[in-house]
Design a protein around this motif. Structure first.
Motif, PDB file in Angstrom:
ATOM      1  N   HIS A 126     -46.144  -8.196   1.481  1.00 26.32           N
ATOM      2  CA  HIS A 126     -45.674  -7.528   1.059  1.00 26.32           C
ATOM      3  C   HIS A 126     -44.712  -6.969   2.075  1.00 26.32           C
TER       4      HIS A 126
ATOM      5  N   GLU B 293     -35.233  -3.128   0.520  1.00 27.21           N
ATOM      6  CA  GLU B 293     -36.055  -3.763  -1.105  1.00 27.21           C
ATOM      7  C   GLU B 293     -37.860  -3.251   0.024  1.00 27.21           C
ATOM      8  N   ARG B 294     -37.936  -4.026  -1.569  1.00 23.64           N
ATOM      9  CA  ARG B 294     -39.870  -4.558  -0.992  1.00 23.64           C
ATOM     10  C   ARG B 294     -39.829  -5.828  -1.679  1.00 23.64           C
ATOM     11  N   HIS B 295     -40.280  -6.904  -1.087  1.00 23.03           N
ATOM     12  CA  HIS B 295     -40.422  -8.538  -1.540  1.00 23.03           C
ATOM     13  C   HIS B 295     -41.750  -8.902  -0.810  1.00 23.03           C
ATOM     14  N   ARG B 296     -42.135  -9.801  -1.320  1.00 24.87           N
ATOM     15  CA  ARG B 296     -43.890 -11.150  -1.023  1.00 24.87           C
ATOM     16  C   ARG B 296     -43.220 -11.787   0.202  1.00 24.87           C
TER      17      ARG B 296
ATOM     18  N   GLU C  94     -35.426   2.878  -2.173  1.00 28.69           N
ATOM     19  CA  GLU C  94     -35.295   1.552  -2.860  1.00 28.69           C
ATOM     20  C   GLU C  94     -35.185   2.047  -3.823  1.00 28.69           C
TER      21      GLU C  94
END
Length: 224
Positions: free
Chosen positions: A82, A71-74, A65
């Motif tokens: 997540h 990228e980390r997303h919900r 990241e």
């Protein structure tokens, strides 16, 4: 980025050194390999990276990241989980992994008793083998003893491959792990493997230039 937020660096003004600053740590490129199949939850990544500790995996994902590789997303409801997903810069590592797979293929001559295996780990070498023969765009479903995965050709599609069956495959190939290994290492070609009965072809064999080989093998020659 500020020095205190950077990972360890070789501190060399060299493109190769800069690249290794980002992906040279143990496990990083294998995390990329998994994420090239599309967004993944942390638990799924951990399951498909046998041998990595939870702390190391969390650290590598955080590093990716920071360096702009992932990228980390919900996910939207009803899932709300997540997931981690490669950025465009992370996806650009596919040719790097293809080159590494080609270079490392001779090391697969003998499978060690301690070796784990997942079907989709063969996706990257098969992209390189099957991609040049593809007539246009399509999806190849590959079935081996360890499971099923699929390739999207040409490999500039995103994601380029995925675990599990394809929704509407252009062509389906059924083969064993040994044949996958031989293809990856240049020990055989798709055409020869089909003629030798090592690959069964269903669907549009012409998409991969395998129609003649399928006829020679006595398989159903009707393209669909």
């Amino acid at each position: 980025m500020p020095r205190e937020t950077r990972r360890r660096s070789y501190d060399q003004y060299c493109a190769a050194a800069r690249a290794l600053d980002a992906v040279g740590d143990r496990w990083t490129l294998l995390v990329v390999r998994e994420l090239l199949a599309g967004p993944r939850r942390y638990t799924d990544l951990h399951a498909d990276l046998p041998g990595v500790s939870t702390d190391v995996l969390a650290s590598r994902l955080k590093d990716m990241e920071v360096t702009g590789l992932a990228e980390r997303h919900r996910l939207p409801p009803p899932s709300a989980a997540h997931v981690y997903e490669l950025t465009a810069r992370g996806r650009a590592l596919l040719p790097v992994l293809e080159a590494l797979a080609a270079w490392g293929a001779p090391e697969l001559a003998e499978r060690r008793a301690t070796d784990a295996v997942r079907a989709h780990w063969f996706a990257i070498p098969l992209l390189r083998v099957l991609g040049p023969a593809a007539a246009g765009s399509g999806t190849v479903e590959v079935r081996i003893g360890e499971g099923v995965f699929h390739l999207r050709l040409p490999d500039d599609a995103s994601p380029a491959y995925g675990d599990g069956p394809a929704e509407s495959p252009t062509v389906v190939l059924t083969l064993d792990t040994e044949t996958c290994t031989a293809l990856a290492g240049g020990g055989t070609t798709p055409e020869k493997a089909v003629r030798d009965g090592r690959i069964a072809v269903e669907g549009d064999a012409g998409f991969l230039g395998l129609a003649d080989a399928r006829r020679a093998a006595g398989q159903d020659a009707g393209d669909v």
